[in-house]
Design a protein around this motif. Structure first.
Motif, PDB file in Angstrom:
ATOM      1  N   ALA A 133     -20.032 -37.489  -1.373  1.00 18.17           N
ATOM      2  CA  ALA A 133     -19.564 -37.491  -2.886  1.00 18.17           C
ATOM      3  C   ALA A 133     -20.638 -36.892  -3.704  1.00 18.17           C
ATOM      4  O   ALA A 133     -20.218 -35.824  -4.606  1.00 18.17           O
ATOM      5  CB  ALA A 133     -19.056 -38.799  -3.191  1.00 18.17           C
ATOM      6  N   ILE A 183     -18.104 -33.554  -2.927  1.00 19.46           N
ATOM      7  CA  ILE A 183     -16.590 -33.756  -2.253  1.00 19.46           C
ATOM      8  C   ILE A 183     -15.996 -35.021  -2.785  1.00 19.46           C
ATOM      9  O   ILE A 183     -16.447 -35.759  -3.004  1.00 19.46           O
ATOM     10  CB  ILE A 183     -16.833 -33.867  -0.576  1.00 19.46           C
ATOM     11  N   PHE A 184     -14.870 -34.465  -3.091  1.00 19.69           N
ATOM     12  CA  PHE A 184     -13.919 -35.626  -3.775  1.00 19.69           C
ATOM     13  C   PHE A 184     -12.757 -35.905  -3.074  1.00 19.69           C
ATOM     14  O   PHE A 184     -11.923 -34.968  -2.858  1.00 19.69           O
ATOM     15  CB  PHE A 184     -13.528 -35.101  -4.891  1.00 19.69           C
ATOM     16  N   LEU A 185     -12.367 -36.767  -2.648  1.00 20.14           N
ATOM     17  CA  LEU A 185     -11.091 -37.358  -2.012  1.00 20.14           C
ATOM     18  C   LEU A 185     -10.196 -38.127  -3.071  1.00 20.14           C
ATOM     19  O   LEU A 185     -10.526 -39.166  -3.731  1.00 20.14           O
ATOM     20  CB  LEU A 185     -11.451 -38.220  -0.872  1.00 20.14           C
TER      21      LEU A 185
END
Lengths: 482, 258
Positions: B78, B82-84
């Motif tokens: 993160a 990286i983003f979910l």
């Protein structure tokens, strides 16, 4: 075991930081309990005859009582003849007359605990009465409070200096015959704090008692009595710690609060007695009776407690809502980890018209901890228009712990309203993963989630204590919004 | 160097192999759609990339900015951008949305060596991003996702994405449970965040979302493998002929839910 489970366990297994022992000579009486011991305690405190008689009456009644077994806690039988009922740090004279005379070892102990007793280092907004084993060793800000007519200091002093007030209110909320532990306390109580706030006075600072058990095999039996006269206001805090020992020690206190017309008492506790080690060895048995009487119209008593310590906690801070429109509140966070057991809650007895009570209880269980909420709401026939709202939430960290809820409701008036909500949640892998996916570490995620859970209770705490309570849960929530 | 390089990725949950050799390369600024029927492994791929421990990676490699992504814990991924956007955003009672987001942003900024934002700067940033998604300010002070409607939760995800400004955004069925107005709003938010420095992987069952978020590439997943790749027209083809047109069984179509 995955990472987040590990962090949960680490979080639950933080070391007890207050477990040191102060090497100080103690004046203790021999083990055991009989009428002579009670006479000896009373004599040591130069008590008037009526108080000795009061103690003896309590003792004789106690002999007829059996230890209660209804609580959801389990422990081997206590040998009441193997306890030392009185221990005080040995003083050169009868007792310190001012802070300068307090033994430097004691001052060091309190400094180590973060409770400064020297005037120049005092927390500006808090007056402290420090109780070490069986006696009060120091009270700060006394003179300034006295100038406003507020009496605050050790119970023993109050018996000497304000015997009429003590006699009028002592045992008036928790009678000597109330229960096994209250009767025992009434017989052998050694010291505690006394506070009287006169008519119309709003106490400008937090009053606080810091209880410390130091001596080995000693029970601590203190009594706190707080009276808020008509229109008075006082906020009172109590904190407690004890050394780490592998035997169990008994703490059986009684707290009585009296609020007259339009008076308000806010009573906050951060209880951090030694909880025992990871295998469940040692720790304090905290068997406490706390009750407040809202005697006057529009009076209000609020209990807020954060219970993180003790091997066993057995306490139900309660309110007798006698005056019309009086208000009782109970906000509680109880954390049990390792092998700790807590059976805690409150009783709200509605007697006067339009009385209201609010109960918010948050139980957190970790390790093998067992956490029980036990609460009673009783609305008598006289209590027209009474209202109660109860909310009991439990959170489980891990899968070896337990949470139990026992609400009792007794409503004898049809114009009253009672609401009860309860929930149990498990701190989820889902929640932790969600936080981590946003860049927040597992450790911060756990503390954030636990904090969120306790928020409604923490915001009831006075500032100084809110900070301590947050630290106690191993959490830093600086700059929290909302 | 590609932003993300997935090479022959295998992953299991329990005994079951869900990803059976996925290879995919995403360059900076590209938007890739991953389509597929239920159980094809699309959400698993999203979760594995984010570091969900529920899944065990049993083979293959993932490089993110040239680094071994699979060796990084979720929070490091993160913090590396990286983003979910979760299919089912999680509720955290008692923790305000605002506090949560500030903790997240500052954890990321700290990692990237930028100063943590103070309350004022953070509030300004948040206000600016809220207009993008037409968010009600009241949502900020409410506990994270607690008591939010389905649409509010999904909007909140994209709002978080807007604040955190990731390099790689993975949208996991962001369209599920949204009505057309909410879908347009969310898509508008996502499109506003497209740029040369931001790549996206858009996971969806339906072509509908791709009318609003137009992808550069479309990959069709079946039984844990990419069975077909193409441009945006592949999504349209799927719309017409269904997964069956590609010879892929789709449980939902089979039971007539579509």
């Amino acid at each position: 075991m995955n990472d987040s489970t590990q962090t949960i366990e680490t979080f639950a297994n933080q070391e007890y930081k207050w477990g040191f022992v102060t090497d100080i000579e103690a004046d203790a009486i021999p083990r055991g309990l009989n009428e002579d011991v009670i006479r000896l305690i009373s004599a040591k405190k130069h008590e008037p005859e009526w108080l000795l008689e009061w103690r003896l009456k309590a003792y004789r009644h106690w002999l007829t009582l059996k230890e209660p077994t209804w609580a959801n806690v389990h422990y081997p039988p206590i040998d009441y003849q193997d306890i030392i009922y009185y221990s005080s740090p040995k003083a050169k004279k009868d007792g310190p007359k001012s802070l300068e005379e307090v033994d430097p070892e004691l001052l060091k102990t309190y400094a180590k605990l973060g409770i400064p007793l020297k005037e120049q280092e005092l927390l500006a907004g808090v007056a402290v009465d420090a109780v070490f084993d069986s006696v009060s060793v120091a009270t700060t800000f006394k003179a300034k409070l006295n100038a406003m007519g507020i009496i605050f200091g050790s119970f023993s002093e109050a018996v000497q200096e304000h015997p009429d007030l003590v006699r009028q209110y002592l045992g008036s909320v928790v009678p000597t015959s109330d229960n096994f532990f209250a009767a025992l306390n009434s017989a052998v109580f050694s010291d505690g704090s006394f506070c009287y706030v006169p008519k119309g006075v709003r106490c400008p600072m937090e009053l606080s008692t810091y209880f410390r058990i130091n001596a080995k095999d000693t029970g601590q039996f203190e009594r706190t009595l707080i009276v808020a006269d008509e229109g008075a206001y006082v906020s009172y805090l109590e904190g407690c710690t004890a050394p780490m020992r592998d035997t169990n020690q008994l703490h059986a206190a009684v707290v009585e609060l009296v609020a007259l017309d339009n008076a308000q008492i806010k009573y906050s506790t951060v209880q951090n007695w030694y909880p025992g080690d990871k295998e469940g060895k040692g720790g304090i048995y905290n068997f406490v009776t706390k009750r407040g009487a809202c005697r006057g119209v529009n009076s209000k008593i609020s209990w807020t407690q954060v219970e993180t310590g003790s091997a066993i906690t057995w306490k139900y801070p309660s309110c007798l809502l006698i005056g019309d429109n009086s208000v009782g509140e109970f906000y509680s966070v109880a954390l049990t980890n390792n092998w700790q057991q807590a059976d805690t809650g409150t009783k709200m007895i509605h007697i006067g018209k339009n009385t209201t009570s609010t109960i918010v209880s948050k139980g957190i269980s970790a390790g093998h901890g067992q956490n029980t909420y036990r609460g009673g709401v009783k609305i008598l026939k006289s209590a027209a228009g009474a209202r109660n709202y109860s909310q009991c939430d439990s959170m489980l960290l891990g899968d070896k712990c337990g949470a139990h809820t026992f609400p009792y409701l007794e409503v004898k008036n049809t114009s009253s309203q009672v609401e009860h909500e309860a929930s149990t949640s498990k701190i989820g892998e889902d929640q932790i993963f969600y936080c981590r996916q946003r860049g927040i570490s597992t450790e911060d995620a756990v503390s954030m989630i636990v904090h969120g859970f306790c928020k409604e209770v923490f915001r009831e705490l006075p500032m100084e204590f809110a900070v301590e309570a947050q630290k106690l849960l191993g959490v830093s929530l600086e700059g929290s919004v909302g | 160097m590609a932003l993300l390089e997935i090479k022959d990725l295998h992953a299991t949950v329990g005994e079951r192999e869900i990803l059976q050799g996925i290879s995919l390369t995403v360059e900076a600024g590209e938007v890739h759609a991953i389509m597929g029927p239920n159980g094809s492994g699309k959400s698993t791929l999203a979760q594995v990339l984010a570091g969900r421990e529920l899944y065990a990676v049993t083979g293959g490699q993932v490089l993110y900015q040239g680094q071994d992504l699979l060796a990084m814990p979720p929070e490091d991924r993160a913090r590396a951008g990286i983003f979910l956007a979760f299919q089912y955003p999680v509720e955290i009672p008692g923790v305000s949305n605002m506090y949560f987001l500030k903790a997240a942003l500052n954890a990321i900024r700290k990692q990237q060596g930028t100063d943590e934002l103070d309350a004022f700067d953070f509030l300004n940033l948040v206000r600016e991003k809220m207009t993008l998604l037409d968010m009600d300010q009241a949502l900020l002070n409410r506990p994270v996702n607690t008591g939010f409607s389905g649409g509010e939760k999904k909007r909140n995800e994209i709002f978080q994405m807007a604040v955190l400004e990731p390099k790689l955004a993975i949208l996991d069925e962001t369209d599920s449970g949204l009505d057309i107005d909410a879908l347009k709003l969310v898509a508008h938010g996502v499109n506003a965040l497209r740029g040369a420095e931001r790549s996206m992987i858009v996971v969806t069952h339906y072509q509908r979302l791709l009318n609003y978020i137009v992808p550069d590439y479309v990959h069709v997943l079946a039984e844990g493998r990419i069975v077909k790749s193409g441009g945006k027209e592949l999504a349209l083809q799927l719309e017409e002929s269904g997964y069956a047109g590609l010879g892929i069984a789709d449980e939902e179509e089979a039971v007539g839910k579509v």
